[in-house]
Design a protein around this motif. Structure first.
Motif, PDB file in Angstrom:
ATOM      1  N   UNK A  51       0.842  -1.043   0.043  1.00  0.00           N
ATOM      2  CA  UNK A  51       0.102  -0.068  -0.169  1.00  0.00           C
ATOM      3  C   UNK A  51       0.862   1.341  -0.183  1.00  0.00           C
ATOM      4  N   UNK A  52       2.020   1.187   0.149  1.00  0.00           N
ATOM      5  CA  UNK A  52       3.050   1.929   0.228  1.00  0.00           C
ATOM      6  C   UNK A  52       3.391   2.569  -1.208  1.00  0.00           C
ATOM      7  N   UNK A  53       2.941   3.577  -1.789  1.00  0.00           N
ATOM      8  CA  UNK A  53       3.163   4.089  -3.229  1.00  0.00           C
ATOM      9  C   UNK A  53       4.316   4.530  -3.522  1.00  0.00           C
ATOM     10  N   UNK A  54       5.285   4.884  -2.278  1.00  0.00           N
ATOM     11  CA  UNK A  54       6.715   5.243  -2.323  1.00  0.00           C
ATOM     12  C   UNK A  54       7.428   4.255  -2.985  1.00  0.00           C
ATOM     13  N   UNK A  55       7.110   2.834  -2.547  1.00  0.00           N
ATOM     14  CA  UNK A  55       8.298   2.031  -3.097  1.00  0.00           C
ATOM     15  C   UNK A  55       7.418   0.664  -3.883  1.00  0.00           C
ATOM     16  N   UNK A  56       6.245   0.852  -4.303  1.00  0.00           N
ATOM     17  CA  UNK A  56       5.266  -0.072  -4.918  1.00  0.00           C
ATOM     18  C   UNK A  56       5.809  -0.035  -6.307  1.00  0.00           C
ATOM     19  N   UNK A  57       6.217  -1.233  -6.871  1.00  0.00           N
ATOM     20  CA  UNK A  57       6.848  -1.777  -8.204  1.00  0.00           C
ATOM     21  C   UNK A  57       5.660  -2.235  -8.830  1.00  0.00           C
ATOM     22  N   UNK A  58       5.844  -2.294 -10.202  1.00  0.00           N
ATOM     23  CA  UNK A  58       4.878  -3.049 -11.039  1.00  0.00           C
ATOM     24  C   UNK A  58       4.283  -4.413 -10.472  1.00  0.00           C
ATOM     25  N   UNK A  59       5.434  -5.325 -10.237  1.00  0.00           N
ATOM     26  CA  UNK A  59       5.054  -6.566  -9.822  1.00  0.00           C
ATOM     27  C   UNK A  59       4.321  -6.526  -8.563  1.00  0.00           C
ATOM     28  N   UNK A  60       4.344  -5.456  -7.497  1.00  0.00           N
ATOM     29  CA  UNK A  60       3.382  -5.531  -6.586  1.00  0.00           C
ATOM     30  C   UNK A  60       1.962  -5.057  -6.827  1.00  0.00           C
ATOM     31  N   UNK A  61       1.899  -4.178  -7.879  1.00  0.00           N
ATOM     32  CA  UNK A  61       0.652  -3.825  -8.345  1.00  0.00           C
ATOM     33  C   UNK A  61      -0.040  -5.046  -8.947  1.00  0.00           C
ATOM     34  N   UNK A  62       0.274  -6.106  -9.377  1.00  0.00           N
ATOM     35  CA  UNK A  62      -0.115  -7.325 -10.126  1.00  0.00           C
ATOM     36  C   UNK A  62      -0.986  -8.013  -8.899  1.00  0.00           C
TER      37      UNK A  62
ATOM     38  N   UNK B 182       1.979   6.678   4.688  1.00  0.00           N
ATOM     39  CA  UNK B 182       2.269   6.737   3.333  1.00  0.00           C
ATOM     40  C   UNK B 182       1.841   8.306   2.703  1.00  0.00           C
ATOM     41  N   UNK B 183       2.304   8.715   1.390  1.00  0.00           N
ATOM     42  CA  UNK B 183       1.960   9.962   1.020  1.00  0.00           C
ATOM     43  C   UNK B 183       3.016  10.363  -0.182  1.00  0.00           C
ATOM     44  N   UNK B 184       2.918  11.481  -0.720  1.00  0.00           N
ATOM     45  CA  UNK B 184       3.506  12.106  -1.550  1.00  0.00           C
ATOM     46  C   UNK B 184       4.077  13.563  -1.252  1.00  0.00           C
ATOM     47  N   UNK B 185       5.168  14.005  -1.771  1.00  0.00           N
ATOM     48  CA  UNK B 185       5.665  15.446  -1.506  1.00  0.00           C
ATOM     49  C   UNK B 185       5.144  16.241  -2.749  1.00  0.00           C
ATOM     50  N   UNK B 186       4.609  17.578  -2.049  1.00  0.00           N
ATOM     51  CA  UNK B 186       4.689  18.554  -3.314  1.00  0.00           C
ATOM     52  C   UNK B 186       5.575  19.971  -2.785  1.00  0.00           C
ATOM     53  N   UNK B 187       6.631  19.956  -3.685  1.00  0.00           N
ATOM     54  CA  UNK B 187       7.239  21.167  -3.357  1.00  0.00           C
ATOM     55  C   UNK B 187       7.000  22.464  -4.034  1.00  0.00           C
TER      56      UNK B 187
ATOM     57  N   UNK C 126       8.621  19.382  -7.880  1.00  0.00           N
ATOM     58  CA  UNK C 126       8.744  18.104  -7.962  1.00  0.00           C
ATOM     59  C   UNK C 126       8.171  17.699  -9.462  1.00  0.00           C
ATOM     60  N   UNK C 127       7.579  18.507 -10.086  1.00  0.00           N
ATOM     61  CA  UNK C 127       6.803  18.432 -11.423  1.00  0.00           C
ATOM     62  C   UNK C 127       7.428  19.349 -12.468  1.00  0.00           C
ATOM     63  N   UNK C 128       8.750  19.394 -12.167  1.00  0.00           N
ATOM     64  CA  UNK C 128       9.514  20.199 -13.212  1.00  0.00           C
ATOM     65  C   UNK C 128       8.853  21.784 -13.422  1.00  0.00           C
TER      66      UNK C 128
ATOM     67  N   UNK D 273      -0.246  21.025  -8.189  1.00  0.00           N
ATOM     68  CA  UNK D 273      -1.656  20.221  -8.332  1.00  0.00           C
ATOM     69  C   UNK D 273      -1.523  19.165  -7.149  1.00  0.00           C
ATOM     70  N   UNK D 274      -2.425  19.129  -6.274  1.00  0.00           N
ATOM     71  CA  UNK D 274      -2.192  18.134  -4.831  1.00  0.00           C
ATOM     72  C   UNK D 274      -2.684  16.788  -5.185  1.00  0.00           C
ATOM     73  N   UNK D 275      -2.985  16.754  -6.499  1.00  0.00           N
ATOM     74  CA  UNK D 275      -3.625  15.311  -6.940  1.00  0.00           C
ATOM     75  C   UNK D 275      -2.439  14.489  -7.065  1.00  0.00           C
ATOM     76  N   UNK D 276      -2.872  13.209  -6.331  1.00  0.00           N
ATOM     77  CA  UNK D 276      -1.937  12.222  -6.288  1.00  0.00           C
ATOM     78  C   UNK D 276      -1.469  11.604  -7.578  1.00  0.00           C
ATOM     79  N   UNK D 277       0.167  11.764  -7.728  1.00  0.00           N
ATOM     80  CA  UNK D 277       0.608  11.335  -9.129  1.00  0.00           C
ATOM     81  C   UNK D 277       0.411   9.980  -9.560  1.00  0.00           C
ATOM     82  N   UNK D 278       0.525   9.779 -10.839  1.00  0.00           N
ATOM     83  CA  UNK D 278       0.477   8.346 -11.465  1.00  0.00           C
ATOM     84  C   UNK D 278       1.233   7.548 -10.601  1.00  0.00           C
ATOM     85  N   UNK D 279       2.467   7.828 -10.369  1.00  0.00           N
ATOM     86  CA  UNK D 279       3.674   7.061  -9.798  1.00  0.00           C
ATOM     87  C   UNK D 279       4.434   7.877  -8.950  1.00  0.00           C
TER      88      UNK D 279
END
Length: 507
Positions: free
Chosen positions: A202-213, A395-400, A413-415, A420-426
């Motif tokens: 459930x930790x999106x910070x370390x979730x890899x594609x195999x984990x999503x499956x 869990x969570x994500x950073x907005x700089x 963080x988005x160049x 946009x405080x919405x959750x990024x795709x990855x």
């Protein structure tokens, strides 16, 4: 006593060819680690980065540590030490002056790790311990430059089996990593509920594609959780069985290699899985190494002849400058030096075992704090609390969020796009590498609040240097906290401002 010695020799004898492969693998990991770290010389190791020397000494430093990298806050000084470490690691990989190369590689690794503990992870502990025990192992006997310097011998006269206190230490170290982490995982989510892997994935910070499956299947996650826990707790004891020892070693190696490959496919763990796989390569028994030698390394299988002679032929030519030091008398008799070496290794091993067990809840006499200086000096200190006692929930994500002089808000963080405080795709893709991911994880803890302004100011300075046409006057490090809830419940993210820094842009 005789039977005890026979037991130890049966259980703790290793194949020198397997140690040679482990040496090459570990040297390659050291070089890879240096290459990754070198991309952040200024950020992680200079006074212009996120951990200036005065902050290191004020908040993180222990009086028993040492670090050549802490002698200067200039990134150029760090670059020289990195280059030096790479040279010694290459020597270790080639097996040139193997013991000396091992010692110097280990020393510089300790120095590097001590310079910035905020980006360290469990794999770093294992890497330095393997190099430490490697100092006392003859892992340059095969597949090395040093081996080509010895007189030619027939294959039948070359013994590949080796036993010493160092082989005991190496095998016990491999086992204690897994047993200790299992003992530290004393929460129901690991050994009864079986929900630990659910929380980890459930930790999106370390979730890899195999984990999503596999994430959508709770029963599968429960089985895998319990399987992982009991594998760590029980599997290492197979190494202590004196009969069918070769078979059980192969079982341990195959299971642990598969275990760590599975981890790497599901979770973002940096070099952790490669270090763990390297740690068990040295366990490969003689029959397996005979097969590998014959089928895969046929042109290299004779340690003193074959392709190694051609590879190192030029290196063996007389050099323009050579230094040779010789003593009329040895400092001590060879047998006495061997006894001292084995005695020191035995003491160090018992100390490491005691250190590890003191961190668990077992009813044992704990290692006194007054004795921990020895562990810190040699960095024998270890903690294998991976996802223990419970899995991290916040869990969570950073907005700089940067603010320009014109009042525009942009996300660093988005160049530089609009905030946009919405959750990024990855979420994982927001991190440059696992060192930054670990730093960002440590950044969250209240006990590490001292870190925050230095990271904020570093980001702001670097942005303004690289974007003079769009400078920012203020930066907010925002964490969109999304705590993991049970049973796939979706939480509502909350906005937490961890740090604010401001200045006037240069005109």
């Amino acid at each position: 006593m005789k039977y005890l010695e026979l037991y130890f020799r049966k259980v703790f004898t290793v194949d020198l060819r397997a140690l040679g492969i482990m040496r090459i693998w570990l040297a390659g990991i050291v070089l890879t680690d240096l290459a990754i770290r070198a991309t952040d010389l200024e950020a992680h190791y200079s006074n212009m980065g996120v951990l200036p020397l005065h902050v290191l000494h004020q908040h993180v430093w222990l009086p028993y540590l040492f670090s050549f990298h802490a002698m200067s806050g200039l990134w150029q000084f760090q670059a020289v030490l990195f280059a030096l470490a790479a040279v010694f690691a290459v020597c270790l990989l080639l097996g040139y002056k193997t013991r000396l190369s091992t010692i110097l590689t280990w020393l510089l690794l300790l120095s590097l790790q001590n310079r910035n503990p905020l980006i360290g992870q469990g794999g770093d502990d294992l890497l330095r311990m393997l190099l430490f025990w490697g100092i006392f192992l003859p892992w340059g006997r095969f597949y090395s430059y040093d081996a080509t310097r010895k007189p030619p011998l027939s294959d039948t006269s070359v013994s590949t089996s080796y036993f010493s206190a160092a082989t005991v230490a190496y095998i016990v170290q491999v086992g204690i990593v897994y047993v200790s982490t299992a003992l530290l995982k004393d929460s129901p989510e690991w050994h009864t509920d079986g929900t630990a892997l659910y929380y980890a994935l459930s930790l999106d910070q370390i979730l890899m594609p195999g984990g999503r499956l596999i994430y959508p299947y709770p029963e599968l996650l429960r089985v895998l959780t319990l399987g992982a826990y009991y594998t760590e707790l029980l599997l290492p004891f197979l190494l202590l069985i004196p009969f069918y020892n070769n078979f059980f070693r192969v079982v341990v190696v195959v299971v642990l290699v598969g275990f760590h490959i599975g981890i790497s496919l599901t979770l973002f763990v940096g070099l952790f899985y490669l270090i763990n796989i390297a740690s068990v390569v040295g366990l490969l028994p003689r029959p397996v190494m005979d097969w590998i030698d014959r089928r895969l390394l046929s042109s290299f299988r004779r340690p003193y002849t074959g392709q190694f002679q051609h590879i190192f032929k030029r290196l063996r030519q007389p050099s323009l400058l050579s230094v040779r030091v010789s003593l009329n008398r040895p400092l001590a008799p060879r047998h006495l030096l061997s006894q001292l070496r084995n005695g020191f290794v035995a003491v160090a091993l018992l100390y490491c075992v005691w250190w590890n067990l003191s961190g668990t809840h077992l009813p044992l006499y704990k290692l006194p704090d007054s004795s921990r200086w020895f562990g810190y000096i040699l960095r024998l200190d270890q903690h294998w609390g991976m996802f223990a006692p419970i899995v991290f929930r916040d869990d969570g994500w950073y907005v700089l969020e940067g603010h320009t002089a014109s009042g525009k808000s942009i996300d660093l963080n988005q160049q530089g796009k609009k905030v946009d405080e919405a959750k990024p795709a990855s979420v994982m893709a927001l991190f440059k590498n696992d060192r930054w991911r670990k730093y960002s994880e440590n950044y969250l803890f209240v006990s590490n609040a001292y870190m925050r302004p230095y990271y904020c100011n570093y980001l702001m300075r670097r942005w303004n240097e690289n974007h003079p046409d769009q400078p920012i006057t203020q930066l907010e490090v925002v964490y969109m906290k999304e705590p993991t809830l049970p049973d796939y419940q979706v939480p509502t993210p909350t906005r937490e401002v961890l740090c604010i820094c401001a200045n006037e842009p240069e005109k």
